[in-house]
Design a protein around this motif. Structure first.
Motif, PDB file in Angstrom:
ATOM      1  N   ASP A 139       0.823  -1.210   0.000  1.00 25.17           N
ATOM      2  CA  ASP A 139       0.000   0.000   0.000  1.00 25.17           C
ATOM      3  C   ASP A 139       0.859   1.263   0.000  1.00 25.17           C
ATOM      4  O   ASP A 139       0.384   2.336  -0.342  1.00 25.17           O
ATOM      5  N   GLU A 140       2.115   1.137   0.387  1.00 24.64           N
ATOM      6  CA  GLU A 140       3.017   2.284   0.446  1.00 24.64           C
ATOM      7  C   GLU A 140       3.624   2.617  -0.913  1.00 24.64           C
ATOM      8  O   GLU A 140       4.156   3.697  -1.107  1.00 24.64           O
ATOM      9  N   ASP A 141       3.563   1.697  -1.855  1.00 25.38           N
ATOM     10  CA  ASP A 141       4.092   1.948  -3.194  1.00 25.38           C
ATOM     11  C   ASP A 141       3.220   2.985  -3.891  1.00 25.38           C
ATOM     12  O   ASP A 141       2.008   3.011  -3.719  1.00 25.38           O
ATOM     13  N   ALA A 142       3.853   3.821  -4.678  1.00 25.22           N
ATOM     14  CA  ALA A 142       3.121   4.893  -5.362  1.00 25.22           C
ATOM     15  C   ALA A 142       3.142   4.674  -6.869  1.00 25.22           C
ATOM     16  O   ALA A 142       3.609   5.510  -7.624  1.00 25.22           O
ATOM     17  N   VAL A 151      -2.261   3.350 -11.259  1.00 22.93           N
ATOM     18  CA  VAL A 151      -3.247   2.265 -11.182  1.00 22.93           C
ATOM     19  C   VAL A 151      -2.934   1.173 -12.201  1.00 22.93           C
ATOM     20  O   VAL A 151      -3.085  -0.016 -11.907  1.00 22.93           O
ATOM     21  N   MET A 152      -2.478   1.534 -13.373  1.00 25.11           N
ATOM     22  CA  MET A 152      -2.194   0.533 -14.403  1.00 25.11           C
ATOM     23  C   MET A 152      -1.174  -0.489 -13.902  1.00 25.11           C
ATOM     24  O   MET A 152      -1.313  -1.674 -14.157  1.00 25.11           O
ATOM     25  N   MET A 153      -0.137  -0.045 -13.211  1.00 26.77           N
ATOM     26  CA  MET A 153       0.871  -0.967 -12.698  1.00 26.77           C
ATOM     27  C   MET A 153       0.299  -1.801 -11.562  1.00 26.77           C
ATOM     28  O   MET A 153       0.605  -2.979 -11.423  1.00 26.77           O
ATOM     29  N   ASP A 154      -0.530  -1.202 -10.727  1.00 29.93           N
ATOM     30  CA  ASP A 154      -1.150  -1.953  -9.633  1.00 29.93           C
ATOM     31  C   ASP A 154      -2.004  -3.090 -10.156  1.00 29.93           C
ATOM     32  O   ASP A 154      -2.053  -4.165  -9.582  1.00 29.93           O
ATOM     33  N   GLU A 155      -2.688  -2.851 -11.286  1.00 31.01           N
ATOM     34  CA  GLU A 155      -3.527  -3.896 -11.882  1.00 31.01           C
ATOM     35  C   GLU A 155      -2.664  -5.044 -12.336  1.00 31.01           C
ATOM     36  O   GLU A 155      -3.021  -6.172 -12.335  1.00 31.01           O
TER      37      GLU A 155
END
Length: 92
Positions: A82-85, A88-92
């Motif tokens: 959750d601390e990574d910034a 959204v595309m990379m989170d997916e």
């Protein structure tokens, strides 16, 4: 060169790059030796990612993403918190 290419890849009057254009530019700019998962990423960008375009944030984060994946040992091994910034595309 990579940062300059973003504005070049945008359609006239636009501030984002169409996904298809971004994928083609990534194929030209990113050697497979630097990012072996480029084909997998490209397929994701074109078929899974719901956005219609690639933002400047995604474009500029992509090089850091490649380094993070290399350091983690690949796409299947990266652990995001959750601390990574990341965009959204990379989170997916």
């Amino acid at each position: 060169v990579y940062a300059f290419t973003y504005r070049w890849g945008c359609d006239a009057g636009q501030k984002v790059i169409r996904k298809e254009m971004a994928v083609e530019l990534w194929k030209l700019l990113v050697p497979k030796s630097a990012f072996p998962d480029l084909d997998r990423w490209s397929e994701f960008a074109l078929t899974v990612f719901q956005g219609k375009a690639i933002s400047r944030d995604v474009w500029s984060s992509f090089l850091r993403w490649i380094v993070a994946l290399r350091d983690a040992g690949g796409v299947d091994k990266i652990k995001l918190s959750d601390e990574d910034a990341w965009p959204v595309m990379m989170d997916e």
